[in-house]
Design an enzyme around this catalytic site. Sequence first.
Site, short mmCIF file in Angstrom:
data_model
loop_
_atom_site.label_atom_id
_atom_site.label_comp_id
_atom_site.label_asym_id
_atom_site.label_seq_id
_atom_site.Cartn_x
_atom_site.Cartn_y
_atom_site.Cartn_z
CB SER A 191 -9.30 -2.01 4.40
OG SER A 191 -9.80 -3.23 3.95
CD GLU B 193 -5.72 -0.25 2.50
OE1 GLU B 193 -5.53 -1.19 3.31
OE2 GLU B 193 -6.29 -0.42 1.40
NE ARG C 92 -3.84 -2.17 0.03
CZ ARG C 92 -3.66 -3.31 -0.64
NH1 ARG C 92 -2.61 -3.45 -1.46
NH2 ARG C 92 -4.52 -4.29 -0.57
C1 LIG Z 1 -15.98 -0.84 -0.94
C2 LIG Z 1 -14.51 -0.59 -1.14
C3 LIG Z 1 -13.65 -1.66 -1.31
C4 LIG Z 1 -12.27 -1.43 -1.50
N1 LIG Z 1 -11.46 -2.51 -1.69
C5 LIG Z 1 -10.14 -2.31 -1.92
C6 LIG Z 1 -9.26 -3.42 -2.15
O1 LIG Z 1 -9.68 -4.57 -2.20
N2 LIG Z 1 -7.95 -3.15 -2.34
C7 LIG Z 1 -7.46 -1.87 -2.34
O2 LIG Z 1 -6.25 -1.70 -2.55
N3 LIG Z 1 -8.26 -0.81 -2.12
C8 LIG Z 1 -9.58 -0.99 -1.91
N4 LIG Z 1 -10.40 0.09 -1.69
C9 LIG Z 1 -9.82 1.44 -1.59
C10 LIG Z 1 -9.75 2.22 -2.93
O3 LIG Z 1 -10.76 1.78 -3.83
C11 LIG Z 1 -8.38 2.10 -3.58
O4 LIG Z 1 -7.38 2.63 -2.76
C12 LIG Z 1 -8.36 2.82 -4.95
O5 LIG Z 1 -7.23 2.42 -5.64
C13 LIG Z 1 -8.38 4.34 -4.85
O6 LIG Z 1 -8.60 4.86 -6.15
P1 LIG Z 1 -9.36 6.24 -6.35
O7 LIG Z 1 -9.39 6.55 -7.79
O8 LIG Z 1 -10.66 6.22 -5.66
O9 LIG Z 1 -8.35 7.22 -5.60
P2 LIG Z 1 -8.73 8.42 -4.62
O10 LIG Z 1 -9.35 7.85 -3.39
O11 LIG Z 1 -9.46 9.46 -5.34
O12 LIG Z 1 -7.27 8.95 -4.25
C14 LIG Z 1 -6.38 8.14 -3.49
C15 LIG Z 1 -5.02 8.80 -3.53
O13 LIG Z 1 -4.51 8.77 -4.86
C16 LIG Z 1 -4.28 10.10 -5.35
N5 LIG Z 1 -4.64 10.10 -6.76
C17 LIG Z 1 -5.76 9.63 -7.36
N6 LIG Z 1 -5.66 9.72 -8.70
C18 LIG Z 1 -4.45 10.26 -8.95
C19 LIG Z 1 -3.72 10.59 -10.13
N7 LIG Z 1 -4.21 10.39 -11.35
N8 LIG Z 1 -2.48 11.14 -9.99
C20 LIG Z 1 -1.94 11.37 -8.78
N9 LIG Z 1 -2.57 11.07 -7.63
C21 LIG Z 1 -3.81 10.51 -7.71
C22 LIG Z 1 -5.15 11.01 -4.50
O14 LIG Z 1 -4.60 12.31 -4.46
C23 LIG Z 1 -5.06 10.29 -3.15
O15 LIG Z 1 -3.84 10.58 -2.52
C24 LIG Z 1 -11.77 -0.11 -1.50
C25 LIG Z 1 -12.66 0.96 -1.34
C26 LIG Z 1 -14.01 0.73 -1.17
C27 LIG Z 1 -14.95 1.90 -1.03
#
Ligand SMILES: Cc1cc2nc3c(=O)[nH]c(=O)nc-3n(C[C@H](O)[C@H](O)[C@H](O)COP(=O)(O)OP(=O)(O)OC[C@H]3O[C@@H](n4cnc5c(N)ncnc54)[C@H](O)[C@@H]3O)c2cc1C
Length: 326
Positions: A234, A309, A184
């Site tokens: 998580s 996380e 992570r």
């Molecule tokens: C129901 C549920 C289940 C989940 N299960 C998992 C799982 O199994 N495994 C897991 O790893 N995660 C899981 N997650 C967490 C989440 O989905 C992941 O961390 C996902 O990768 C975040 O992507 P996002 O586009 O939503 O990023 P965001 O939440 O929008 O951003 C996360 C971080 O990335 C940065 N960011 C986003 N896009 C960019 C970009 N293009 N350039 C630079 N920085 C950027 C943001 O500034 C922030 O720091 C889960 C979440 C939920 C709600």
Amino acid sequence: MSGAPSIDTGWRHTALTLCRRRGIVPLTDEPLSRHGTWRIGGPADVLIEPRAWEQVSALLRYADVNGIPALVIGKGSNLLFDDQGVRGIVIVIGRSLARIAVQGTVVQVEAGTSASRLARITAVAGLSGLEHIVGIPGTLGGLVVMNGGSLRQAIGDAITEVRTMDRRGDAHVYRREECDFAYRQSRFQREDRIVTGVTLALTSGNRRAILSQMREILRERRRKFPLTLPSCGSVFKGDAQLLRKFGPPGAVIESLGFKGTRLGDAVVSPLHANFIVNAGAARARDVLALVRLIRQRAFETLGHTLTCEAKRVRPDAQIRPLDEAI
Ligand SMILES: Cc1cc2nc3c(=O)[nH]c(=O)nc-3n(C[C@H](O)[C@H](O)[C@H](O)COP(=O)(O)OP(=O)(O)OC[C@H]3O[C@@H](n4cnc5c(N)ncnc54)[C@H](O)[C@@H]3O)c2cc1C
């Protein structure tokens, strides 16, 4: 609206003019609760979903030169927005920046691509390596920054190259070895880079077997996770020391008696204790108070400091771990 007043309305006028000149449709005082899976958060002064990378670089340069806080997000599925929102510009990298090109076993993907869509497209192309990201509700950009994944795998395992831009709009490319991928973690959590796209190296596989494995993963996720209420997945990390000494964070939090604990509308899920769900109108401060309680009891009972996380977005657009300063 609960948000604090804007830092300065003068910049906003100029920002909106810049957007209109470039054909960008800006939203003002946009509730961030609409842009994160927790459905929590006050208004952003300005929120923009660009349709081209040139628009992203123009906005970043404008914010940089004028000292305006600017934050890049994907689907906000790993973020807790503050009840006060964000005083600055929020740039959402989404569907318009989501091209995928498959050439043999090599796949080029733009950062706005949703993880589940990418998993499906590669599976249909008979490519294996991304089964574990099916059902993760984020974009590829967020997944790379978080080095997310499941079943003890992470997106970094399949990456050969990450393409980024800095706040001046200049491009930088990193080979996998330079990305500092760990559980992570990635260098992009420390360094201010916008992920624009990645190259993935996958392996040829049996299309039906890959799709069937994905269906099984989705079934398991629906069985184990509380997917009907808003959350960020998580909350706490299952770091190696925690797993070795006490077990996965969900089991640890359950053993500490937190399942079902409620502060306002923030509830430790009765189904999976590592999820804090929004049962209606939860506020960021309720979630933070629950996180604090859980960490305190884990420390007092087990002598272990739980780390988060999920990340917190402060009103000044800075991203911090959820547990920082709690
Ligand atoms: C129901 C549920 C289940 C989940 N299960 C998992 C799982 O199994 N495994 C897991 O790893 N995660 C899981 N997650 C967490 C989440 O989905 C992941 O961390 C996902 O990768 C975040 O992507 P996002 O586009 O939503 O990023 P965001 O939440 O929008 O951003 C996360 C971080 O990335 C940065 N960011 C986003 N896009 C960019 C970009 N293009 N350039 C630079 N920085 C950027 C943001 O500034 C922030 O720091 C889960 C979440 C939920 C709600």
